[in-house]
Scaffold this motif. Structure first.
Motif, PDB file in Angstrom:
ATOM      1  N   THR A 193       0.844  -1.192   0.000  1.00  0.00           N
ATOM      2  CA  THR A 193       0.000   0.000   0.000  1.00  0.00           C
ATOM      3  C   THR A 193       0.875   1.236   0.000  1.00  0.00           C
ATOM      4  O   THR A 193       1.933   1.262   0.650  1.00  0.00           O
ATOM      5  N   SER A 194       0.449   2.250  -0.734  1.00  0.00           N
ATOM      6  CA  SER A 194       1.235   3.488  -0.817  1.00  0.00           C
ATOM      7  C   SER A 194       1.312   4.217   0.515  1.00  0.00           C
ATOM      8  O   SER A 194       2.259   4.968   0.761  1.00  0.00           O
ATOM      9  N   THR A 195       0.317   4.007   1.380  1.00  0.00           N
ATOM     10  CA  THR A 195       0.309   4.726   2.657  1.00  0.00           C
ATOM     11  C   THR A 195       1.283   4.125   3.666  1.00  0.00           C
ATOM     12  O   THR A 195       1.682   4.813   4.607  1.00  0.00           O
ATOM     13  N   PRO A 197       4.431   2.084   2.689  1.00  0.00           N
ATOM     14  CA  PRO A 197       5.241   1.384   1.688  1.00  0.00           C
ATOM     15  C   PRO A 197       6.281   0.440   2.290  1.00  0.00           C
ATOM     16  O   PRO A 197       6.771  -0.458   1.596  1.00  0.00           O
ATOM     17  N   THR A 220       0.746  -2.985  -5.796  1.00  0.00           N
ATOM     18  CA  THR A 220       0.607  -1.870  -4.861  1.00  0.00           C
ATOM     19  C   THR A 220      -0.749  -1.209  -5.033  1.00  0.00           C
ATOM     20  O   THR A 220      -1.194  -0.960  -6.165  1.00  0.00           O
ATOM     21  N   GLU A 222      -3.392   2.042  -3.618  1.00  0.00           N
ATOM     22  CA  GLU A 222      -3.280   3.410  -3.109  1.00  0.00           C
ATOM     23  C   GLU A 222      -3.587   3.491  -1.623  1.00  0.00           C
ATOM     24  O   GLU A 222      -2.955   4.249  -0.896  1.00  0.00           O
TER      25      GLU A 222
END
Length: 318
Positions: A193-195, A197, A220, A222
């Motif tokens: 997840t980008s939140t 990483p 991945t 968001e």
């Protein structure tokens, strides 16, 4: 006058706001006055003290060390006056509470428990909004914030720890049966997840697990809740914080085949004042503590591997 060195009181509010915002324009907006009115009060204060309080650039306004020292004292004094005024007036806070909560925690943990809040505290209304990271109660329209403690919090903000963070790989039961040991992670898709990483790196560091084999399949998303929903759907293995996957573990939609480990962080309730100063906040905090008490992994909800008793830390003081 018993305070011979006290500067003109009417200069202190615009001064404190200007230091806090590092901007006369934003201070004026907060106080609902003009920029010129704030500028005049700052000049009056500087004349009264005989010092320059701000380093003025073409497009910047930087408080000096002396200004920061004075502003901290003014802020502390205003907080004390505000608290005393509330006690003297015996004013009861009313109306709904506005609570900002990290999005995935809001969706996967808090909202499903709101019916219990309505049953346990029927007179309390909570308006929810999604948000993460640092908070500014002076500039944002909410009363409280539920946040992970992975950023610095100003000393004047009230902080109440609620529960510790436990993390570990989670996946669907069918996928877990194909994993075998941790070596099997090299044969499945790792969900990121980008939140967060570095979630997989954090888990490997905490458990001493090495990444085996060549390049792994990865995907991945968001937001964290998307990665966890992909894990429920069987698309791969995600790192699941316990609070965010607790309900899926109970329902059997996810399992944690290698158990969970504490990562040293936790969640906390933030507010501009101590909870005991507002009966609504106290009631909400009592309820949150009751829910948080169920989030200490004390039994095997984690799939094939139970949490070793010896490795569990004691509950954090709340």
């Amino acid at each position: 006058m018993p305070w011979p060195d006290l500067p003109p009181p009417h200069t202190l509010l615009p001064f404190e706001a200007t230091v806090r915002h590092a901007s006369m324009t934003r201070a004026a907006q907060e106080l609902h006055v003009t920029h010129g009115a704030v500028s005049r009060q700052i000049r009056n204060l500087e004349r009264a003290l005989g010092v320059t309080l701000f380093e003025r650039g073409t497009r910047s306004l930087e408080p000096t060390a002396q200004a920061r020292l004075l502003a901290a004292a003014v802020r502390d004094g205003l907080d004390r006056i505000d608290s005393a005024a509330r006690q003297v007036s015996r004013r009861e806070e009313s109306g709904p509470l506005a609570l900002s909560c990290e999005p995935t925690l809001l969706m996967r943990w808090l909202i499903p428990r709101l019916p219990d809040l309505a049953a346990q505290v029927p007179g309390l209304t909570v308006h929810l909004s999604a948000g993460g990271g640092p908070v500014s109660f002076e500039r944002e329209a909410f009363d409280l914030a539920l946040r992970r403690d992975d950023f610095p919090v100003p000393a004047r903000v009230s902080r109440t720890p609620l529960f510790d963070e436990w993390i570990g790989p989670v996946c669907s039961p069918d996928l877990a049966r194909r994993l075998g040991g941790a070596d099997g992670l090299s044969d499945v898709t790792l969900l990121h997840t980008s939140t967060r990483p570095h979630a997989w790196d954090d888990w490997r560091r905490l458990t001493g697990t090495r990444s085996e084999g060549g390049p792994q399949r990865e995907q991945t998303f968001e937001h964290f809740y998307l990665a966890l929903q992909a894990a429920v759907a069987g698309l791969g293995v995600a790192i699941g914080p316990y609070a965010l996957v607790h309900d899926d573990l109970v329902r059997g939609q996810l399992v944690a085949p290698f158990g969970l480990v504490p990562d040293g962080t936790g969640y906390q309730l933030l507010g501009p004042r101590p909870p005991q100063e507002d009966a609504r906040v106290s009631a909400l905090l009592d309820w949150l503590r009751g829910q948080a008490a169920r989030l200490r992994p004390a039994q095997d909800l984690t799939g094939r591997a139970a949490l070793p008793t010896a490795s569990r830390p004691g509950p954090r003081e709340v």
